[in-house]
Design a protein around this motif. Structure first.
Motif, short mmCIF file in Angstrom:
data_model
loop_
_atom_site.label_atom_id
_atom_site.label_comp_id
_atom_site.label_asym_id
_atom_site.label_seq_id
_atom_site.Cartn_x
_atom_site.Cartn_y
_atom_site.Cartn_z
N VAL A 101 6.34 -4.66 13.99
CA VAL A 101 5.99 -3.24 13.85
C VAL A 101 4.54 -3.15 13.43
CG1 VAL A 101 6.59 -1.04 12.79
CG2 VAL A 101 8.36 -2.78 13.11
N LYS A 102 3.73 -2.48 14.22
CA LYS A 102 2.29 -2.35 13.96
C LYS A 102 1.97 -0.95 13.48
CE LYS A 102 -2.25 -2.86 16.11
NZ LYS A 102 -2.98 -3.17 17.38
N ASN A 103 1.22 -0.87 12.37
CA ASN A 103 0.78 0.42 11.83
C ASN A 103 -0.71 0.58 12.12
OD1 ASN A 103 0.36 2.77 10.36
ND2 ASN A 103 0.22 1.71 8.41
N PRO A 104 -1.11 1.44 13.06
CA PRO A 104 -2.52 1.59 13.42
C PRO A 104 -3.28 2.59 12.56
CG PRO A 104 -1.18 2.89 14.90
CD PRO A 104 -0.23 2.22 13.93
N PHE A 109 2.27 2.94 6.04
CA PHE A 109 3.45 3.56 6.65
C PHE A 109 4.67 3.11 5.87
CE2 PHE A 109 6.94 2.94 9.82
CZ PHE A 109 7.25 4.28 10.00
N LYS A 110 5.30 4.06 5.19
CA LYS A 110 6.49 3.75 4.40
C LYS A 110 7.74 4.16 5.18
CE LYS A 110 4.28 4.34 -0.13
NZ LYS A 110 4.34 5.05 -1.44
N TYR A 111 8.68 3.24 5.26
CA TYR A 111 9.91 3.56 5.97
C TYR A 111 11.11 3.34 5.05
CZ TYR A 111 9.98 -1.54 6.76
OH TYR A 111 9.96 -2.89 6.61
N SER A 112 12.09 4.20 5.24
CA SER A 112 13.28 4.16 4.39
C SER A 112 14.39 3.31 4.98
CB SER A 112 13.80 5.58 4.16
OG SER A 112 14.10 6.20 5.41
N ASP A 113 14.41 3.20 6.30
CA ASP A 113 15.50 2.48 6.93
C ASP A 113 15.07 2.02 8.32
OD1 ASP A 113 17.96 1.36 7.12
OD2 ASP A 113 19.06 3.22 7.45
N ALA A 114 15.51 0.84 8.70
CA ALA A 114 15.25 0.31 10.04
C ALA A 114 16.58 -0.16 10.62
CB ALA A 114 14.24 -0.85 9.99
#
Length: 208
Positions: A101-104, A109-114
């Protein structure tokens, strides 16, 4: 005793109403110009940072969508029920899906669930979840997803699909906030004899 001389009052100057009105008008116009100048300066001071933020929001601070890429998918274990026919049997597999997963963006980039799901003919046959996390600005993380899958064999080549969805949010300087949900959808075929996936095709989709 001599009589006291009477002091005559001085004659008052004639009242010039036209001059007073002119002076008042000049003073009013002077204060009005100063007031307008102050308002103009104050408005300019407010507009400058607003314009700067607006420009940055379309350039450096523009929020880009994170990109999900499936690097590989491997079969760790495979078990087929020997009591059933070869073309009509249940297959249980343990898969390892390598995802990046790339954050440009210029902010994390905060994520709660994948969530990663495996499909066969539109039906979910396996699911795995990764814990919440954070991807730093201009960075990339790797997610190794282990999924136990139970599918129905429909021949030597089986059509399958893999979907990964990440719920997250990007926040820049505490001012610009945006929730994004990047998704990756992949379709492929599984060769039962070679125990390998072929014809992998993936596409990106982003929910805002």
């Amino acid at each position: 005793m001599a009589e006291k001389e009477q002091v005559k009052p001085l004659a008052s100057a004639p009242f010039r109403s036209d001059l007073n009105e002119e002076e008042l008008s000049m003073q009013f116009n002077f204060h009005q110009r100063n007031y307008l100048k102050c308002c103009g300066c104050f408005t300019t001071l407010l507009l400058i940072p607003a314009v700067v933020l607006l420009i940055l929001s379309f350039t450096a601070f523009h929020i880009h969508h994170p990109q999900i890429t499936m690097n590989s998918i491997t079969v760790q274990q495979l078990h087929q029920d020997e009591n059933q026919t070869l073309r009509d049997s249940d297959i249980k597999m343990s898969l390892v899906v390598d995802i990046s997963v790339k954050n440009p963006n210029v902010a994390s980039f905060k994520y709660s669930d994948a969530v990663t799901r495996v499909y066969q003919e539109g039906t979910v046959v396996g699911e795995a979840r990764n814990p919440s996390g954070k991807i730093k600005a201009k960075s990339k993380v790797l997610l190794n997803v282990s999924i136990d899958v139970s599918v129905r064999r429909t021949g030597g080549m089986m059509k399958m699909g893999i979907n990964t969805r990440i719920d997250g949010r990007v926040k820049i300087m505490g001012v610009i906030k945006k929730s994004v949900v990047p998704k990756m959808n992949c379709s492929m075929r599984f060769d039962v004899l070679t125990k390998a996936f072929q014809e992998e095709r993936c596409g990106q989709n982003v929910m805002i």
